[in-house]
Scaffold this motif. Structure first.
Motif, PDB file in Angstrom:
ATOM      1  N   ASP A 161       0.813  -1.208   0.000  1.00  0.00           N
ATOM      2  CA  ASP A 161       0.000   0.000   0.000  1.00  0.00           C
ATOM      3  C   ASP A 161       0.854   1.268   0.000  1.00  0.00           C
ATOM      4  N   ALA A 162       2.082   1.167   0.516  1.00  0.00           N
ATOM      5  CA  ALA A 162       2.994   2.316   0.494  1.00  0.00           C
ATOM      6  C   ALA A 162       3.607   2.536  -0.886  1.00  0.00           C
ATOM      7  N   GLY A 163       3.445   1.559  -1.793  1.00  0.00           N
ATOM      8  CA  GLY A 163       3.998   1.695  -3.134  1.00  0.00           C
ATOM      9  C   GLY A 163       5.259   0.895  -3.377  1.00  0.00           C
ATOM     10  N   ALA A 164       5.542  -0.098  -2.526  1.00  0.00           N
ATOM     11  CA  ALA A 164       6.758  -0.901  -2.682  1.00  0.00           C
ATOM     12  C   ALA A 164       6.747  -1.669  -3.993  1.00  0.00           C
ATOM     13  N   SER A 165       7.925  -1.894  -4.542  1.00  0.00           N
ATOM     14  CA  SER A 165       8.072  -2.692  -5.759  1.00  0.00           C
ATOM     15  C   SER A 165       8.558  -4.103  -5.447  1.00  0.00           C
ATOM     16  N   CYS A 166       8.886  -4.368  -4.192  1.00  0.00           N
ATOM     17  CA  CYS A 166       9.332  -5.689  -3.753  1.00  0.00           C
ATOM     18  C   CYS A 166       9.193  -5.739  -2.237  1.00  0.00           C
ATOM     19  N   ILE A 167       9.358  -6.915  -1.661  1.00  0.00           N
ATOM     20  CA  ILE A 167       9.340  -7.083  -0.207  1.00  0.00           C
ATOM     21  C   ILE A 167      10.719  -7.565   0.224  1.00  0.00           C
ATOM     22  N   LYS A 168      11.319  -6.897   1.206  1.00  0.00           N
ATOM     23  CA  LYS A 168      12.645  -7.276   1.699  1.00  0.00           C
ATOM     24  C   LYS A 168      12.469  -8.116   2.967  1.00  0.00           C
ATOM     25  N   VAL A 169      12.972  -9.348   2.928  1.00  0.00           N
ATOM     26  CA  VAL A 169      12.910 -10.254   4.068  1.00  0.00           C
ATOM     27  C   VAL A 169      14.333 -10.573   4.499  1.00  0.00           C
ATOM     28  N   THR A 170      14.606 -10.497   5.803  1.00  0.00           N
ATOM     29  CA  THR A 170      15.938 -10.838   6.286  1.00  0.00           C
ATOM     30  C   THR A 170      15.941 -12.244   6.865  1.00  0.00           C
ATOM     31  N   SER A 171      17.005 -12.968   6.561  1.00  0.00           N
ATOM     32  CA  SER A 171      17.169 -14.337   7.060  1.00  0.00           C
ATOM     33  C   SER A 171      18.641 -14.513   7.417  1.00  0.00           C
ATOM     34  N   ASN A 172      19.016 -13.883   8.531  1.00  0.00           N
ATOM     35  CA  ASN A 172      20.415 -13.846   8.972  1.00  0.00           C
ATOM     36  C   ASN A 172      20.536 -14.650  10.264  1.00  0.00           C
ATOM     37  N   SER A 173      20.890 -15.907  10.116  1.00  0.00           N
ATOM     38  CA  SER A 173      20.947 -16.797  11.285  1.00  0.00           C
ATOM     39  C   SER A 173      22.156 -16.535  12.155  1.00  0.00           C
ATOM     40  N   THR A 174      23.116 -15.728  11.683  1.00  0.00           N
ATOM     41  CA  THR A 174      24.287 -15.392  12.495  1.00  0.00           C
ATOM     42  C   THR A 174      23.999 -14.240  13.458  1.00  0.00           C
ATOM     43  N   ALA A 175      22.843 -13.574  13.281  1.00  0.00           N
ATOM     44  CA  ALA A 175      22.565 -12.366  14.062  1.00  0.00           C
ATOM     45  C   ALA A 175      21.258 -12.428  14.829  1.00  0.00           C
ATOM     46  N   GLY A 176      20.600 -13.581  14.827  1.00  0.00           N
ATOM     47  CA  GLY A 176      19.336 -13.672  15.557  1.00  0.00           C
ATOM     48  C   GLY A 176      18.394 -14.666  14.926  1.00  0.00           C
ATOM     49  N   PRO A 177      17.143 -14.707  15.384  1.00  0.00           N
ATOM     50  CA  PRO A 177      16.156 -15.661  14.865  1.00  0.00           C
ATOM     51  C   PRO A 177      15.838 -15.407  13.391  1.00  0.00           C
ATOM     52  N   VAL A 178      15.427 -16.449  12.685  1.00  0.00           N
ATOM     53  CA  VAL A 178      14.967 -16.335  11.304  1.00  0.00           C
ATOM     54  C   VAL A 178      13.584 -16.989  11.207  1.00  0.00           C
ATOM     55  N   PHE A 179      12.877 -16.733  10.123  1.00  0.00           N
ATOM     56  CA  PHE A 179      11.553 -17.297   9.932  1.00  0.00           C
ATOM     57  C   PHE A 179      11.597 -18.814   9.769  1.00  0.00           C
ATOM     58  N   THR A 180      10.545 -19.465  10.233  1.00  0.00           N
ATOM     59  CA  THR A 180      10.363 -20.868   9.898  1.00  0.00           C
ATOM     60  C   THR A 180      10.080 -20.977   8.407  1.00  0.00           C
ATOM     61  N   ASP A 181      10.233 -22.179   7.883  1.00  0.00           N
ATOM     62  CA  ASP A 181       9.932 -22.379   6.467  1.00  0.00           C
ATOM     63  C   ASP A 181       8.500 -21.977   6.148  1.00  0.00           C
ATOM     64  N   ASP A 182       7.565 -22.367   6.987  1.00  0.00           N
ATOM     65  CA  ASP A 182       6.161 -22.085   6.710  1.00  0.00           C
ATOM     66  C   ASP A 182       5.870 -20.589   6.689  1.00  0.00           C
ATOM     67  N   LEU A 183       6.457 -19.848   7.638  1.00  0.00           N
ATOM     68  CA  LEU A 183       6.182 -18.421   7.690  1.00  0.00           C
ATOM     69  C   LEU A 183       6.862 -17.686   6.532  1.00  0.00           C
ATOM     70  N   PHE A 184       8.071 -18.100   6.196  1.00  0.00           N
ATOM     71  CA  PHE A 184       8.755 -17.488   5.052  1.00  0.00           C
ATOM     72  C   PHE A 184       7.938 -17.724   3.787  1.00  0.00           C
ATOM     73  N   ARG A 185       7.461 -18.955   3.608  1.00  0.00           N
ATOM     74  CA  ARG A 185       6.675 -19.295   2.418  1.00  0.00           C
ATOM     75  C   ARG A 185       5.379 -18.491   2.382  1.00  0.00           C
ATOM     76  N   THR A 186       4.776 -18.256   3.545  1.00  0.00           N
ATOM     77  CA  THR A 186       3.563 -17.442   3.603  1.00  0.00           C
ATOM     78  C   THR A 186       3.831 -16.020   3.123  1.00  0.00           C
ATOM     79  N   ILE A 187       4.951 -15.445   3.546  1.00  0.00           N
ATOM     80  CA  ILE A 187       5.301 -14.089   3.099  1.00  0.00           C
ATOM     81  C   ILE A 187       5.482 -14.057   1.585  1.00  0.00           C
ATOM     82  N   VAL A 188       6.151 -15.071   1.038  1.00  0.00           N
ATOM     83  CA  VAL A 188       6.346 -15.145  -0.410  1.00  0.00           C
ATOM     84  C   VAL A 188       4.995 -15.199  -1.126  1.00  0.00           C
ATOM     85  N   LEU A 189       4.079 -16.021  -0.625  1.00  0.00           N
ATOM     86  CA  LEU A 189       2.774 -16.167  -1.274  1.00  0.00           C
ATOM     87  C   LEU A 189       1.938 -14.894  -1.163  1.00  0.00           C
TER      88      LEU A 189
END
Length: 346
Positions: A161-189
């Motif tokens: 709604d803000a006008g983004a052209s893509c969604i930025k998701v971080t998955s940095n396991s060296t710096a903290g928690p990352v999404f589960t597979d299911d939640l990451f896949r939900t964001i993609v969908l």
């Protein structure tokens, strides 16, 4: 008026170029016989596919060789305002959008078209406590911590709604928690439902492989944590593009990233020039260190030009002249400069 060779985003073509009312006009037509030819070749401003405009003096972009930038993490409303300022309209008026700055205070009727297009992802979307939620450099309100499916839907909707052209998701396991597979896949969908690709910051053992397998269309950084095997390289060639950002690394990450890029490129993968502008001192312009790193990874002049994705159709305010080389594709990109009226004098 002169005959000119120009790059249309895919290949080299012939046309006629002139200045009309102080602005470049290029006509895609065969030059008349005997028409003087411009010395050099013409292209649009280059694209940096990974920047953080709230972390740099973004007003300098107007005097640079960049014609488009993609902001991959910032405060959505700030990015939206900058995009509106640059376009002279609303983010929905154009496919690209962008970021903040002093120009935010200008009244809409006084805004004028700038030379640089701005696309943006909006906020970093991350797991609770995930990167970069604890980083001092992250602008205020630039991180969305997503704990469940409902929050994922809300975060994607906010960016779209803000006008983004893509969604930025971080998955940095060296710096903290990352999404589960299911939640990451939900964001993609959910992003796909809004017509938006997911660009992932993948860091940590196995993360680049995992996020691409879960549907990320683009990696914000060429993989640098570990060497990908050849089978994985082949899989990623068919499923994702990589943004380079090679020059931000020191060894051993730099060596790993360049080796991965070399094999990805040789296998036919799509590489995009990106610098992570805002991550330490670097020019608000074409970055010679990133260009050199891409050459080290095996990209020739033509491949570099494709990675730089020059803007086409041209913005009349950001047309570049490349000095003559052995052929159009071999013109030195680092010598590119704005086309000037003097270049068209016979």
């Amino acid at each position: 008026m002169r005959a000119a060779t120009f790059f249309d985003g895919i290949g080299w073509r012939e046309g006629v170029v002139e200045f009309v009312d102080g602005r470049v006009r290029l006509r895609d037509e065969s030059p008349a016989p005997g028409l003087p030819r411009i010395e050099g070749v013409i292209t649009g401003g280059f694209t940096d596919h990974h920047v953080h405009l709230q972390l740099v003096e973004h007003g300098l972009l107007a005097g640079s060789r960049l014609g488009r930038v993609v902001d991959l993490g910032g405060r959505p409303e700030v990015l939206r305002r900058l995009a509106v300022h640059n376009s002279g309209g609303t983010p929905s008026d154009r496919p690209a959008t962008g970021e903040s700055g002093p120009a935010d205070t200008h009244a809409p009727e006084k805004r004028t078209r700038q030379a640089v297009e701005i696309d943006f992802a909006g906020a970093f979307v991350t797991a609770p406590g995930g990167y970069p939620s604890d980083r001092e450099w992250a602008p205020e309100d630039s991180v969305r911590e997503v704990a469940d499916m409902d929050a994922a839907v809300e975060a994607v909707a906010e960016m779209a709604d803000a006008g983004a052209s893509c969604i930025k998701v971080t998955s940095n396991s060296t710096a903290g928690p990352v999404f589960t597979d299911d939640l990451f896949r939900t964001i993609v969908l959910r992003a796909a439902d809004r017509g938006l690709p997911v660009v992932a910051h993948a860091e940590g053992s196995g993360e680049a492989q995992r996020v691409v397998g879960l549907g990320a269309a683009r990696l914000a950084h060429a993989p640098f944590t570990e060497r990908l095997d050849d089978d994985e390289i082949a899989r990623q060639v068919t499923s994702a593009s990589w943004i380079s950002t090679l020059a931000i690394h020191d060894d051993p990450e730099r060596t790993i990233a360049i080796d991965n890029v070399r094999r990805f490129h040789a296998a036919g993968g799509t590489l995009l020039y990106g610098t992570d502008l805002g991550n330490g001192p670097m020019p608000v312009d074409l970055n010679p260190l990133e260009v050199a790193a891409l050459r080290e990874a095996g990209l020739d002049d033509a491949a570099l030009l494709r990675a730089l994705a020059p803007v086409y159709p041209f913005d009349p305010a950001s047309v570049l002249l490349l000095l003559p080389g052995r052929s159009p594709a071999s013109a030195d990109l680092l010598d590119a400069r704005p086309l000037a009226p003097a270049d068209l004098k016979v």
